[in-house]
Write an enzyme that holds these catalytic residues in place. Structure first.
Site, PDB file in Angstrom:
ATOM      1  N   ASN A   1       0.744  -1.110  -0.089  1.00 17.61           N
ATOM      2  CA  ASN A   1      -0.168  -0.055   0.141  1.00 17.61           C
ATOM      3  C   ASN A   1       0.926   1.278   0.017  1.00 17.61           C
ATOM      4  O   ASN A   1       1.735   1.654   1.048  1.00 17.61           O
ATOM      5  CB  ASN A   1      -0.959   0.081   1.195  1.00 17.61           C
ATOM      6  CG  ASN A   1      -1.644   1.242   1.498  1.00 17.61           C
ATOM      7  OD1 ASN A   1      -1.794   1.960   0.518  1.00 17.61           O
ATOM      8  ND2 ASN A   1      -2.386   1.362   2.539  1.00 17.61           N
TER       9      ASN A   1
ATOM     10  N   LYS B   1      -0.055   4.265  -0.476  1.00 20.28           N
ATOM     11  CA  LYS B   1      -0.456   5.660   0.374  1.00 20.28           C
ATOM     12  C   LYS B   1      -0.186   6.753  -0.524  1.00 20.28           C
ATOM     13  O   LYS B   1      -0.140   6.613  -2.021  1.00 20.28           O
ATOM     14  CB  LYS B   1      -0.022   5.883   1.526  1.00 20.28           C
ATOM     15  CG  LYS B   1      -0.125   4.543   2.470  1.00 20.28           C
ATOM     16  CD  LYS B   1      -0.178   4.595   3.985  1.00 20.28           C
ATOM     17  CE  LYS B   1      -0.126   3.311   4.710  1.00 20.28           C
ATOM     18  NZ  LYS B   1       0.044   3.377   6.060  1.00 20.28           N
TER      19      LYS B   1
ATOM     20  N   GLU C   1      -6.910   4.475   7.815  1.00 16.50           N
ATOM     21  CA  GLU C   1      -6.624   6.071   7.613  1.00 16.50           C
ATOM     22  C   GLU C   1      -8.081   6.655   6.969  1.00 16.50           C
ATOM     23  O   GLU C   1      -8.413   7.634   7.110  1.00 16.50           O
ATOM     24  CB  GLU C   1      -5.494   6.318   6.659  1.00 16.50           C
ATOM     25  CG  GLU C   1      -4.174   6.020   7.519  1.00 16.50           C
ATOM     26  CD  GLU C   1      -3.021   5.388   6.700  1.00 16.50           C
ATOM     27  OE1 GLU C   1      -2.735   5.625   5.477  1.00 16.50           O
ATOM     28  OE2 GLU C   1      -1.968   4.976   7.452  1.00 16.50           O
TER      29      GLU C   1
ATOM     30  N   HIS D   1      -9.664   0.843   5.085  1.00 19.09           N
ATOM     31  CA  HIS D   1      -8.144   0.977   5.523  1.00 19.09           C
ATOM     32  C   HIS D   1      -8.353   1.960   6.799  1.00 19.09           C
ATOM     33  O   HIS D   1      -9.455   2.928   6.621  1.00 19.09           O
ATOM     34  CB  HIS D   1      -7.149   1.636   4.603  1.00 19.09           C
ATOM     35  CG  HIS D   1      -5.917   1.475   4.998  1.00 19.09           C
ATOM     36  ND1 HIS D   1      -5.469   2.818   5.968  1.00 19.09           N
ATOM     37  CD2 HIS D   1      -4.845   0.783   4.877  1.00 19.09           C
ATOM     38  CE1 HIS D   1      -4.321   2.614   6.420  1.00 19.09           C
ATOM     39  NE2 HIS D   1      -3.680   1.556   5.779  1.00 19.09           N
TER      40      HIS D   1
ATOM     41  N   GLY E   1       2.416   2.373  10.883  1.00 17.50           N
ATOM     42  CA  GLY E   1       3.234   3.394  10.462  1.00 17.50           C
ATOM     43  C   GLY E   1       3.911   3.740  11.618  1.00 17.50           C
ATOM     44  O   GLY E   1       4.459   4.658  11.827  1.00 17.50           O
TER      45      GLY E   1
ATOM     46  N   SER F   1       3.577  -2.244  10.321  1.00 16.25           N
ATOM     47  CA  SER F   1       4.906  -1.910  10.531  1.00 16.25           C
ATOM     48  C   SER F   1       5.427  -3.451  10.373  1.00 16.25           C
ATOM     49  O   SER F   1       6.601  -3.846  10.825  1.00 16.25           O
ATOM     50  CB  SER F   1       5.266  -1.678  12.056  1.00 16.25           C
ATOM     51  OG  SER F   1       4.825  -0.170  12.195  1.00 16.25           O
TER      52      SER F   1
ATOM     53  N   GLU G   1      -5.392  -5.279  10.510  1.00 14.31           N
ATOM     54  CA  GLU G   1      -4.277  -4.209  10.781  1.00 14.31           C
ATOM     55  C   GLU G   1      -4.613  -3.173  12.170  1.00 14.31           C
ATOM     56  O   GLU G   1      -5.451  -2.394  11.978  1.00 14.31           O
ATOM     57  CB  GLU G   1      -4.434  -3.034   9.663  1.00 14.31           C
ATOM     58  CG  GLU G   1      -3.906  -3.614   8.346  1.00 14.31           C
ATOM     59  CD  GLU G   1      -3.717  -2.740   7.601  1.00 14.31           C
ATOM     60  OE1 GLU G   1      -2.299  -2.716   7.001  1.00 14.31           O
ATOM     61  OE2 GLU G   1      -4.133  -1.873   7.200  1.00 14.31           O
TER      62      GLU G   1
HETATM   63  P1  PGA Z   1       2.852   0.238   7.647  1.00 16.26           P
HETATM   64  O1  PGA Z   1       1.480   0.247   6.940  1.00 16.26           O
HETATM   65  O2  PGA Z   1       3.251  -1.031   7.058  1.00 16.26           O
HETATM   66  O3  PGA Z   1       3.387   1.314   7.398  1.00 16.26           O
HETATM   67  O4  PGA Z   1       2.495   0.222   9.149  1.00 16.26           O
HETATM   68  C1  PGA Z   1       0.571  -0.662   6.849  1.00 16.26           C
HETATM   69  C2  PGA Z   1      -0.725  -0.180   6.311  1.00 16.26           C
HETATM   70  O5  PGA Z   1      -1.308   0.824   6.379  1.00 16.26           O
HETATM   71  O6  PGA Z   1      -1.720  -0.878   5.397  1.00 16.26           O
END
Ligand code: PGA
Length: 251
Positions: A10, A12, A97, A95, A174, A213, A168
């Site tokens: 992803n 983003k 976010e 997601h 992140g 992460s 997740e």
């Molecule tokens: P990350 O993001 O690997 O940077 O923690 C995962 C995601 O948001 O799908």
């Protein structure tokens, strides 16, 4: 039951055209031939470029979101059929976010899931609790509520049969702080059990990815867990060597 592992990147809202071209070239060159399904989710405007670059490769394409309407006066939104036309077979739905920054409730996520499915996209449904919810011992309740919104759709379980789920935990996204393999496995098992309550075969076959992460150091132990079938990778998917290594570990 052996399920085909999936590693999904992803991206983003990162990169520019030069970065995207460079990343895709490196992935095409570096990804080993293997039994791991590899997906990338670039920003909308780069979908067509990435799609043409990927022709002939095994890497598959997805969009980071879609609207639930088919067309109309929805300024700034993108319909499922539009991302299909751009070469996508997959679409992220729900997601964290999107849920936290853009107000997508379980109801909105369910509509998007249904619209993506109807258009012939494979929805990659993201579920997960916040740190506060985990601390309050509400992880199962929150994840169950997010999943129930999909199961409650008309023919929800049928649509889910063709989907992929990503667990997740929001506190792990992140932050550099991944869930431990045990913590992740516990929730993955719970999700599978909940689906088994509706349909045993679907529960056995459904791929459930972990996200939050994931990096080359922690991916191996996560993939060793019985109910973890791959990863949804954010930050590390922007670094070709790291993403390639995570795909190798999933094989
Ligand atoms: P990350 O993001 O690997 O940077 O923690 C995962 C995601 O948001 O799908």
């Amino acid at each position: 039951m052996s399920r085909l592992p999936v590693v999904a990147g992803n991206w983003k809202m990162n990169g520019d055209l030069a970065f995207v071209r460079d990343l895709v070239s490196k992935l095409i060159e570096g990804l080993p031939e293997s039994d791991v399904q590899t997906l990338v989710f670039p920003p909308f405007v780069y979908l067509q470029t990435v799609h043409s670059m990927l022709s002939g490769s095994q890497i598959e394409l997805g969009a980071q979101s879609v609207d639930w309407h088919e067309s109309g006066a929805y300024t700034g939104e993108v319909a499922p059929q539009m991302v299909k036309d751009a070469g996508c077979g997959y679409c992220l739905v729900g997601h964290s976010e999107r849920r936290s920054l853009y107000g997508e409730t379980n109801g909105v996520v369910a509509k998007k899931f249904a619209a993506a499915h109807k258009a012939g996209l494979v929805p990659l449904l993201c579920l997960g609790e916040t740190l506060k919810e985990r601390q309050d011992n509400r992880t199962r309740e929150v994840v169950a509520g997010q999943l129930k919104a999909i199961l409650d759709l008309d023919k929800g379980i049928e649509a889910l049969r063709k989907a992929v789920i990503a667990y997740e935990p929001v506190w792990a996204i992140g932050t550099g702080e991944s869930a431990s393999p045990d913590q992740a496995e516990e929730v993955h098992g719970f999700i599978r059990e909940m689906i088994a309550g509706e349909d045993g075969q679907t529960a056995l076959e459904l791929r459930i990815l972990y996200g939050g992460s994931v990096n080359p150091e922690n991916a191996g132990l996560l993939f060793d867990q019985e109910n973890i079938d791959g990863a949804l990778v954010g930050g590390a998917s922007l670094k070709a060597p790291d993403f390639i290594e995570i795909c190798r570990l999933a094989g």
